[in-house]
Structures are given as structure tokens and as C-alpha cells.
Design a protein around this motif. Sequence first.
Motif, PDB file in Angstrom:
ATOM      1  N   ARG A  11       1.198  -1.898   0.087  1.00 57.28           N
ATOM      2  CA  ARG A  11       0.138  -0.160   0.206  1.00 57.28           C
ATOM      3  C   ARG A  11       0.990   1.556   0.025  1.00 57.28           C
ATOM      4  NH1 ARG A  11      -3.446  -2.951   3.292  1.00 57.28           N
ATOM      5  NH2 ARG A  11      -2.401  -2.008   5.362  1.00 57.28           N
ATOM      6  N   HIS A  12       1.785   1.313   0.190  1.00 53.75           N
ATOM      7  CA  HIS A  12       3.133   2.588   1.036  1.00 53.75           C
ATOM      8  C   HIS A  12       3.887   2.736  -0.182  1.00 53.75           C
ATOM      9  CE1 HIS A  12      -0.075   3.584   3.789  1.00 53.75           C
ATOM     10  NE2 HIS A  12       0.310   2.344   4.526  1.00 53.75           N
ATOM     11  N   VAL A  13       4.588   1.394  -0.284  1.00 57.99           N
ATOM     12  CA  VAL A  13       5.681   1.544  -1.050  1.00 57.99           C
ATOM     13  C   VAL A  13       5.634   1.308  -3.211  1.00 57.99           C
ATOM     14  CG1 VAL A  13       7.700   0.532  -2.449  1.00 57.99           C
ATOM     15  CG2 VAL A  13       7.245   0.991   0.250  1.00 57.99           C
ATOM     16  N   HIS A  14       5.331   3.110  -3.896  1.00 58.48           N
ATOM     17  CA  HIS A  14       5.043   2.444  -5.125  1.00 58.48           C
ATOM     18  C   HIS A  14       5.873   2.496  -6.632  1.00 58.48           C
ATOM     19  CE1 HIS A  14       1.297   3.956  -2.960  1.00 58.48           C
ATOM     20  NE2 HIS A  14       2.126   4.885  -2.237  1.00 58.48           N
ATOM     21  N   ASP A  15       7.201   2.617  -5.636  1.00 57.95           N
ATOM     22  CA  ASP A  15       8.391   2.645  -6.438  1.00 57.95           C
ATOM     23  C   ASP A  15       9.439   0.989  -5.671  1.00 57.95           C
ATOM     24  OD1 ASP A  15      10.354   2.905  -7.546  1.00 57.95           O
ATOM     25  OD2 ASP A  15      10.421   4.222  -8.443  1.00 57.95           O
ATOM     26  N   TRP A  16       9.027   0.119  -6.134  1.00 58.77           N
ATOM     27  CA  TRP A  16      10.299  -0.949  -5.309  1.00 58.77           C
ATOM     28  C   TRP A  16      11.138  -1.015  -5.601  1.00 58.77           C
ATOM     29  CZ3 TRP A  16       9.856  -3.268  -1.478  1.00 58.77           C
ATOM     30  CH2 TRP A  16       8.476  -3.460  -0.564  1.00 58.77           C
ATOM     31  N   THR A  17      11.839   0.028  -6.687  1.00 55.75           N
ATOM     32  CA  THR A  17      13.424  -0.272  -7.308  1.00 55.75           C
ATOM     33  C   THR A  17      13.260   0.701  -6.238  1.00 55.75           C
ATOM     34  OG1 THR A  17      12.536  -1.205  -9.646  1.00 55.75           O
ATOM     35  CG2 THR A  17      14.457   0.509  -9.440  1.00 55.75           C
ATOM     36  N   ARG A  18      13.018   1.657  -6.395  1.00 56.60           N
ATOM     37  CA  ARG A  18      13.727   3.273  -5.913  1.00 56.60           C
ATOM     38  C   ARG A  18      14.140   2.711  -4.574  1.00 56.60           C
ATOM     39  NH1 ARG A  18      10.454   8.100  -5.340  1.00 56.60           N
ATOM     40  NH2 ARG A  18      11.956   9.250  -3.422  1.00 56.60           N
ATOM     41  N   HIS A  19      12.798   2.046  -3.763  1.00 54.22           N
ATOM     42  CA  HIS A  19      13.064   1.452  -1.952  1.00 54.22           C
ATOM     43  C   HIS A  19      13.506   0.600  -1.959  1.00 54.22           C
ATOM     44  CE1 HIS A  19      11.409   0.953   1.701  1.00 54.22           C
ATOM     45  NE2 HIS A  19      11.450   0.085   1.314  1.00 54.22           N
ATOM     46  N   LEU A  20      14.086  -0.250  -2.698  1.00 53.43           N
ATOM     47  CA  LEU A  20      15.740  -1.122  -2.697  1.00 53.43           C
ATOM     48  C   LEU A  20      16.731  -0.358  -2.682  1.00 53.43           C
ATOM     49  CD1 LEU A  20      13.940  -4.065  -3.982  1.00 53.43           C
ATOM     50  CD2 LEU A  20      14.365  -3.745  -2.305  1.00 53.43           C
ATOM     51  N   ALA A  21      17.026   0.687  -3.655  1.00 55.18           N
ATOM     52  CA  ALA A  21      17.508   1.136  -3.001  1.00 55.18           C
ATOM     53  C   ALA A  21      18.267   2.515  -2.309  1.00 55.18           C
ATOM     54  CB  ALA A  21      18.174   2.054  -4.870  1.00 55.18           C
ATOM     55  N   THR A  22      17.435   2.775  -1.907  1.00 51.73           N
ATOM     56  CA  THR A  22      17.129   3.718  -0.746  1.00 51.73           C
ATOM     57  C   THR A  22      18.253   2.729   0.378  1.00 51.73           C
ATOM     58  OG1 THR A  22      15.965   5.101  -1.349  1.00 51.73           O
ATOM     59  CG2 THR A  22      16.127   5.123   0.999  1.00 51.73           C
ATOM     60  N   MET A  23      17.095   1.396   0.476  1.00 56.42           N
ATOM     61  CA  MET A  23      17.400   0.550   1.757  1.00 56.42           C
ATOM     62  C   MET A  23      18.660   0.355   1.592  1.00 56.42           C
ATOM     63  SD  MET A  23      15.012   0.497   3.163  1.00 56.42           S
ATOM     64  CE  MET A  23      15.046   2.187   3.282  1.00 56.42           C
ATOM     65  N   VAL A  24      19.087  -0.471   0.721  1.00 58.81           N
ATOM     66  CA  VAL A  24      20.405  -1.077   0.290  1.00 58.81           C
ATOM     67  C   VAL A  24      21.850   0.425   0.789  1.00 58.81           C
ATOM     68  CG1 VAL A  24      22.716  -1.060  -1.869  1.00 58.81           C
ATOM     69  CG2 VAL A  24      20.013  -2.626  -1.614  1.00 58.81           C
ATOM     70  N   ASP A  25      21.707   1.536   0.198  1.00 59.29           N
ATOM     71  CA  ASP A  25      22.192   3.151   0.899  1.00 59.29           C
ATOM     72  C   ASP A  25      22.259   2.517   2.674  1.00 59.29           C
ATOM     73  OD1 ASP A  25      22.804   2.985  -1.478  1.00 59.29           O
ATOM     74  OD2 ASP A  25      21.709   5.510  -1.897  1.00 59.29           O
ATOM     75  N   PHE A  26      20.538   2.656   3.026  1.00 59.51           N
ATOM     76  CA  PHE A  26      20.726   2.568   4.183  1.00 59.51           C
ATOM     77  C   PHE A  26      21.651   1.741   4.651  1.00 59.51           C
ATOM     78  CE2 PHE A  26      18.866   0.959   7.958  1.00 59.51           C
ATOM     79  CZ  PHE A  26      19.460   2.363   9.379  1.00 59.51           C
ATOM     80  N   TRP A  27      21.553   0.118   4.646  1.00 56.82           N
ATOM     81  CA  TRP A  27      21.919  -0.645   5.448  1.00 56.82           C
ATOM     82  C   TRP A  27      23.814  -0.652   5.209  1.00 56.82           C
ATOM     83  CZ3 TRP A  27      20.316  -2.745   9.445  1.00 56.82           C
ATOM     84  CH2 TRP A  27      19.544  -2.985   9.561  1.00 56.82           C
ATOM     85  N   SER A  28      24.032  -0.252   3.677  1.00 61.86           N
ATOM     86  CA  SER A  28      25.485  -0.007   3.781  1.00 61.86           C
ATOM     87  C   SER A  28      26.056   0.983   4.766  1.00 61.86           C
ATOM     88  CB  SER A  28      25.494   0.007   2.017  1.00 61.86           C
ATOM     89  OG  SER A  28      27.156   0.010   1.903  1.00 61.86           O
ATOM     90  N   GLY A  29      25.354   2.253   4.666  1.00 60.96           N
ATOM     91  CA  GLY A  29      25.718   2.640   5.750  1.00 60.96           C
ATOM     92  C   GLY A  29      25.882   2.481   6.806  1.00 60.96           C
ATOM     93  N   ALA A  30      25.322   1.825   7.191  1.00 60.68           N
ATOM     94  CA  ALA A  30      24.626   1.250   8.806  1.00 60.68           C
ATOM     95  C   ALA A  30      25.698   0.453   8.956  1.00 60.68           C
ATOM     96  CB  ALA A  30      23.274   1.096   8.902  1.00 60.68           C
ATOM     97  N   LEU A  31      26.252  -0.683   8.367  1.00 61.00           N
ATOM     98  CA  LEU A  31      26.975  -1.639   8.155  1.00 61.00           C
ATOM     99  C   LEU A  31      28.502  -1.302   7.829  1.00 61.00           C
ATOM    100  CD1 LEU A  31      24.308  -4.198   7.071  1.00 61.00           C
ATOM    101  CD2 LEU A  31      25.644  -4.129   9.244  1.00 61.00           C
ATOM    102  N   ARG A  32      28.361  -1.155   6.582  1.00 63.03           N
ATOM    103  CA  ARG A  32      29.781  -0.511   6.432  1.00 63.03           C
ATOM    104  C   ARG A  32      30.458   0.850   6.193  1.00 63.03           C
ATOM    105  NH1 ARG A  32      30.882  -1.353   0.389  1.00 63.03           N
ATOM    106  NH2 ARG A  32      32.991  -2.780   1.530  1.00 63.03           N
ATOM    107  N   GLY A  33      29.778   1.726   6.760  1.00 60.73           N
ATOM    108  CA  GLY A  33      29.764   3.271   6.805  1.00 60.73           C
ATOM    109  C   GLY A  33      30.202   4.416   5.190  1.00 60.73           C
ATOM    110  N   THR A  34      29.044   3.414   4.345  1.00 62.98           N
ATOM    111  CA  THR A  34      28.951   4.281   3.496  1.00 62.98           C
ATOM    112  C   THR A  34      28.425   5.686   3.092  1.00 62.98           C
ATOM    113  OG1 THR A  34      27.561   3.267   2.530  1.00 62.98           O
ATOM    114  CG2 THR A  34      29.688   2.623   2.360  1.00 62.98           C
ATOM    115  N   ALA A  35      28.172   5.702   4.279  1.00 63.23           N
ATOM    116  CA  ALA A  35      27.060   6.994   4.629  1.00 63.23           C
ATOM    117  C   ALA A  35      26.405   7.480   3.166  1.00 63.23           C
ATOM    118  CB  ALA A  35      28.050   8.728   4.654  1.00 63.23           C
ATOM    119  N   ARG A  36      26.434   7.162   2.520  1.00 61.17           N
ATOM    120  CA  ARG A  36      25.275   6.914   0.939  1.00 61.17           C
ATOM    121  C   ARG A  36      23.589   7.502   1.286  1.00 61.17           C
ATOM    122  NH1 ARG A  36      27.544   2.002  -1.426  1.00 61.17           N
ATOM    123  NH2 ARG A  36      25.481   1.367  -1.096  1.00 61.17           N
ATOM    124  N   PHE A  37      23.169   7.030   2.713  1.00 63.76           N
ATOM    125  CA  PHE A  37      22.000   7.078   2.954  1.00 63.76           C
ATOM    126  C   PHE A  37      21.789   8.774   3.368  1.00 63.76           C
ATOM    127  CE2 PHE A  37      18.297   6.948   5.537  1.00 63.76           C
ATOM    128  CZ  PHE A  37      17.420   7.372   5.264  1.00 63.76           C
TER     129      PHE A  37
END
Length: 131
Positions: free
Chosen positions: A35-61
Motif C-alpha cells: 500500500r505504501h511503497v509505490h516504486d520498489w526499485t527506488r525503495h530497495l536502492a534506498t534500503m541498500v544505501d541505508f544498510w550499506s551506511g549502517a554496516l559498512r559506513g558508506t554514508a550514502r543514505f
Amino acid sequence: MPTPDLCTEEEVAFLVHDFYARVRADDALGPIFERHVHDWTRHLATMVDFWSGALRGTARFRGTPMPKHVALPGLSAALFQRWLALFGATTATLPNAALAERANDLAARVAESLWYGYQMSRQADPLPEAL
């Protein structure tokens, strides 16, 4: 502390994509996300950025997850527990034990923070119109 030595970008992307595949298939969480995620490609890319930053320190999010989650109607502690259970089921399949442990710890903190913020937004007393 995030560190690039913990895992690869490919491992982060696998974690995110596998986890959200489980979420989308889940009877309780799937309909909420759909109901709330309208663009899964964008959402997944954002979540990869979030978790990459949280786990690897990439600071992309770049984002503010709290307002988006607070705006969702009808969330419950059980839904946050379900989210964590699916996350844990996902990390249990990872061959990188250090990644799984760190990701689980972070997921628990994220869920706790979002649930606390959600509850606070629902319990806040509105200010009177005239003080």
C-alpha cells in the motif's frame, strides 16, 4: 561501529533484496508495504544505501525514515516483532556470521527507535489553541 571490512556491497544488496522479498510475501507485512511503497526499485536502492551506511559506513543514505513511519496508520508492536522475525530469518541464511550478528543488532535498534517514535507520535497531547 560500521566498517567496510564487515561485508561487501553485494552482501548488503543480497540481504536487503532477500529480506524485502520475504516482507512482500508475508501475510501481515506484505499488504502494508504494498500500500505504501509505490516504486520498489527506488525503495530497495534506498534500503541498500541505508544498510550499506549502517554496516559498512558508506554514508550514502540521505533520508528521514521516522516521519514516513509515523505517518502510517495502524502499526502495532506485533508488526514490528514480525519485521524483526523476518529480518532474523533472512540473516540466518547468510554465510557471513559477523554480518548477520551486526545486522540483527542494528535491526533491533531500528525497530525499537521507529516503534518508540511511532508511539510518541500517537500519545502526544496537542497544544491548546490559546495558552
